[in-house]
Structures are given as C-alpha cells and as structure tokens.
Scaffold this motif. Structure first.
Motif, PDB file in Angstrom:
ATOM      1  N   PRO A 179      -4.796  -5.290  -2.219  1.00 17.81           N
ATOM      2  CA  PRO A 179      -4.207  -4.319  -2.787  1.00 17.81           C
ATOM      3  C   PRO A 179      -4.944  -3.898  -4.159  1.00 17.81           C
ATOM      4  O   PRO A 179      -4.809  -2.663  -4.503  1.00 17.81           O
ATOM      5  CB  PRO A 179      -2.633  -4.710  -3.171  1.00 17.81           C
ATOM      6  N   GLY A 221       0.628  -1.227   0.181  1.00 17.99           N
ATOM      7  CA  GLY A 221       0.112  -0.160   0.106  1.00 17.99           C
ATOM      8  C   GLY A 221       0.755   1.331  -0.042  1.00 17.99           C
ATOM      9  O   GLY A 221       0.705   2.121  -0.730  1.00 17.99           O
ATOM     10  N   TRP A 280      -8.132   2.772   1.497  1.00 14.64           N
ATOM     11  CA  TRP A 280      -7.761   1.578   2.056  1.00 14.64           C
ATOM     12  C   TRP A 280      -8.380   1.098   2.918  1.00 14.64           C
ATOM     13  O   TRP A 280      -8.382  -0.044   3.044  1.00 14.64           O
ATOM     14  CB  TRP A 280      -6.149   2.228   2.479  1.00 14.64           C
TER      15      TRP A 280
END
Length: 278
Positions: A151, A112, A267
């Motif tokens: 991801p 990330g 995220w």
C-alpha cells in the motif's frame, strides 16, 4: 496450516503455536485465528474449517470490488469487474486453498479502496482513515510486512505522479503508525518474546529479507527468470487475459490518463514490479 490451527485448538497457544509442536510457523497468525474460530463453532478442525477463511475472504473481495467499481463508474462496471475477478482461474484456485493469501488480499484491497476514498473526498475523514490503517495492520498480521510495503508503494507513487505529495500531511501518518503498531507490531513483539531469535530469523529474515534479496537463501529468483509473472499472469487469467492488448491500446489512446485510471494502473504495476524485482 491446518497443523497450526490444530495446535491452537489443542493447547498450543494463540500467539506463536508451533507447527507439529516443534516448528515456528512462517506467517503471522491471522488466517489461523479465523480457522480456529470456525473450528470452535464447528466442533473440530477439519478441511471445511481450515479452507473456509480463504473462501470467505475471496468472496468478500469480489463483493468489495463490485462496490468500489460501481462507486468509481457505474453498476455495470462493478458487475463486470466482480465477475471477471471471480471467474479467473488463479483466483478460484487460491479461494479454496488453506493459505493466508486471500486474507491478506482482502485487507490490501480494502486499504487500496480506503485510500482512494480519502483522496477523492479531499478530506481525511476519521472513519475512512481508521479503516485504511486498520486494513494495513490486518494485512500485515495476515502475511507480514508486505501488508505495509505494497500500500505504501502504491500511495506514494500515485501522489508523486499527481504532484500531490503534500496530501500525505492529511493522512495523519502518526495516528496511522499507532493503529498499525497496535494491530500488527504488538503481535510481533509478543511472538519475539515467545520465540526469541529463532522467530526473528524465520519470520523476519528468511521470509522477508532473504526471500527478496538472496537467492541462496530461498529467494524466488533462484527458481524463476525476471519475466516469470508475465506468462504466469496471462495463463492464470484466461480467458480475460486475451483482452490485455485491447486494454493496453485503450489506455495508450486515453493519455493522459484521468486520475481514477492512473491510480488503478499504478496499483497494478507497483505490485507487479515489486514481485518481478524479487
């Protein structure tokens, strides 16, 4: 997990060692390789050698969080981010468990951060790209396809929300696929060669497909309601979760979010919603 490490150290093989000599393990072997490596130097398989990988990678993730937050804002943000993470009860609990989760979390975190560095620089530097794809491959080798799915979900959603899907062309996806394949898929092919259909059923179908979709086959939905992670996250991040309402208010007032905050929110929510759907 200790039984698998013991098998590796006692002639059970390093590709697909059977738990107790009979049962195919549920996860890929990256955690166990680290445990066996530490066992080799410590001279035996014991509690220290089997718990150490979780503790090492949990600590490394805290350090990584500090440097990433410092780069995005300043050292104070980095320090508070690292301390809050390290002092969260759930983090402390899993940091000493002899499980593969912390190994996966470290490489997911590194992936990330690596993507954001590439995006922020507006240029796909080879070293950072290699770090991104190597991290995804190693996360997959730690706990399976989640290392690719999470991801990818975050990156695609972020680029879609910022109307920058063309940036995917700069990520050299073909090169990335090769790197991930060499690191992770090569082991899966070897394990399939050794374990056959039983390996495919246990590690691919049971642990990933049925675990997500089919409650009759052991999926999480059999045991938990869809809102399970809301009280779980709140309880396991006390006392920091008491600030969640304030964080929500600040984000609401900050609309439209700058892209740094937007990336972090995506995220968080993409992973949260993915597991909630399960």
């Amino acid at each position: 997990e200790a039984l698998i490490v013991w098998e590796m150290m006692n002639g059970g093989g390093w590709i697909l060692p059977m738990r107790n000599g009979t049962e195919i393990p549920l996860k890929p072997p990256l955690f166990h390789w680290f445990g066996a490596f530490i066992s080799f130097f410590s001279g035996k398989v014991n509690e220290f050698s089997v718990r150490s990988p979780s503790a090492i990678f949990a600590t490394a993730t805290v350090v990584l969080t500090f440097f990433f937050a410092r780069r995005m804002w300043n050292w104070r943000v980095g320090l508070f981010s690292a301390l809050i993470l390290a002092a969260s009860p759930e983090w402390l609990r899993w940091a000493v468990y002899a499980r593969s989760d912390m190994v996966m979390v470290f490489f997911l975190t590194l992936a990330g951060f690596s993507f954001f560095w590439v995006w922020q620089e507006r240029a796909a530097k080879e070293k950072t790209l290699y770090l991104l794809y190597a991290s995804i491959g190693l996360a997959t080798l730690a706990k399976g396809p989640l290392g690719i799915v999470l991801p990818a979900l975050t990156i695609v959603t972020f680029l879609y929300m910022t109307r920058e899907l063309d940036f995917l062309k700069r990520l050299r996806l073909r090169d990335g696929a090769v790197i991930v394949f060499v690191i992770a898929a090569s082991w899966y092919l070897l394990a399939w060669w050794f374990g056959g259909w039983e390996f495919f059923r246990r590690q691919i179908l049971d642990e990933n497909v049925f675990r997500f979709f089919d409650s009759e086959q052991g999926g999480p939905s059999r045991d938990h309601p869809f809102y399970y992670y809301v009280p779980t996250l709140f309880a396991n991040m006390l006392p920091w979760s008491l600030f969640f309402p304030v964080v929500g208010y600040v984000l609401y007032r900050a609309r439209p979010l700058d892209k740094k905050l937007l990336y972090l929110v995506i995220w968080l929510t993409s992973g949260f919603l993915f597991f909630t759907l399960a």
